[in-house]
Design a protein around this motif. Structure first.
Motif, PDB file in Angstrom:
ATOM      1  N   THR A   5       1.749   5.909   1.274  1.00 22.25           N
ATOM      2  CA  THR A   5       1.709   5.603  -0.153  1.00 22.25           C
ATOM      3  C   THR A   5       2.798   4.601  -0.470  1.00 22.25           C
ATOM      4  O   THR A   5       3.974   4.840  -0.188  1.00 22.25           O
ATOM      5  CB  THR A   5       1.912   6.882  -0.991  1.00 22.25           C
ATOM      6  N   THR A   7       5.097   1.890  -2.974  1.00 23.46           N
ATOM      7  CA  THR A   7       5.974   2.130  -4.122  1.00 23.46           C
ATOM      8  C   THR A   7       5.204   2.142  -5.435  1.00 23.46           C
ATOM      9  O   THR A   7       5.634   2.766  -6.398  1.00 23.46           O
ATOM     10  CB  THR A   7       7.080   1.053  -4.192  1.00 23.46           C
ATOM     11  N   GLU A   8       4.069   1.466  -5.466  1.00 19.42           N
ATOM     12  CA  GLU A   8       3.240   1.434  -6.678  1.00 19.42           C
ATOM     13  C   GLU A   8       2.177   2.530  -6.670  1.00 19.42           C
ATOM     14  O   GLU A   8       1.287   2.540  -7.525  1.00 19.42           O
ATOM     15  CB  GLU A   8       2.568   0.062  -6.822  1.00 19.42           C
ATOM     16  N   ASP A  10      -0.054   2.847  -4.365  1.00 19.28           N
ATOM     17  CA  ASP A  10      -1.230   2.378  -3.647  1.00 19.28           C
ATOM     18  C   ASP A  10      -1.169   2.834  -2.191  1.00 19.28           C
ATOM     19  O   ASP A  10      -0.097   3.089  -1.647  1.00 19.28           O
ATOM     20  CB  ASP A  10      -1.310   0.854  -3.702  1.00 19.28           C
TER      21      ASP A  10
END
Length: 203
Positions: A5, A7-8, A10
């Motif tokens: 995963t 940092t945003e 995504d």
């Protein structure tokens, strides 16, 4: 490095890029469902494919297309130290992630006094870089992901049998399976798969 995963929020990783490349090749949109085994999400219609199936996931209702990824317990050391011998391992010091399956494998070849346990694989590679251990032992994919940008680190060998991971389908979904396997074969032939592997795991 198969699925992480960002940092945003995504998803990133080799399996993610592979799924996107397959969908693009098939002219489809892709969406992701989190699952720890293939049978339930496939049978319930939550997902059409499961990327990351192993031989343990084999079932009458599931067909697995093998070979998109292999993994094993690997050893990484200083650049140029590209081979292992039993005598070298007996006296060598290792960094391993504590509580991992790799730790048990390393104890079969090294004295416990020569094994340093770390909180994660990143700390293992930090110990190697600092000269505190001779080798890092970890999953080959995790080690390759971290070592790919470190010219001073080499892959030295393996300590366990290779596990193969594949793409699973419902056994009745023969048309989908044929289309995906055909797309995968095309991507192997044109270098797409090699490019994805190199991006995440280096050489």
């Amino acid at each position: 490095p198969q699925v992480m995963t960002g940092t945003e929020g995504d998803l990133q990783g080799y399996a993610v890029d592979l799924a996107c490349a397959l969908a693009n090749r098939l002219g489809l949109d892709v969406s992701f469902v989190s699952a720890t085994s293939p049978e339930s999400p496939l049978a319930d219609g939550e997902a059409d494919l499961y990327i990351g199936a192993s031989s343990d996931d084999d079932a009458a209702s599931i067909t697995i297309m093998d070979g998109y990824l292999e993994n094993t317990t690997a050893v990484f050391g200083a650049a140029g130290d590209a081979s292992l011998t039993a005598s070298a391992l007996a006296d060598a010091t290792f960094a391993v992630q504590g509580g991992s399956a790799t730790e048990e494998v390393v104890y079969s070849v090294a004295s416990p006094s020569n094994v340093r346990t770390c909180n994660n694989v990143n700390e293992c590679f930090d110990a190697l870089a600092a000269g505190e251990v001779d080798y890092v032992a970890c999953d080959a994919t995790a080690g390759a992901y971290l070592a790919r940008a470190q010219s001073e680190v080499s892959f030295c060998g393996t300590l366990s049998n290779v596990d193969s991971y594949g793409i699973a389908f419902m056994s009745r979904a023969t048309e989908l399976a044929n289309e995906v396997m055909s797309a995968f074969a095309q991507m192997e032939n044109d270098g797409t798969i090699d490019a994805l592997r190199q991006a995440w795991y280096g050489d």
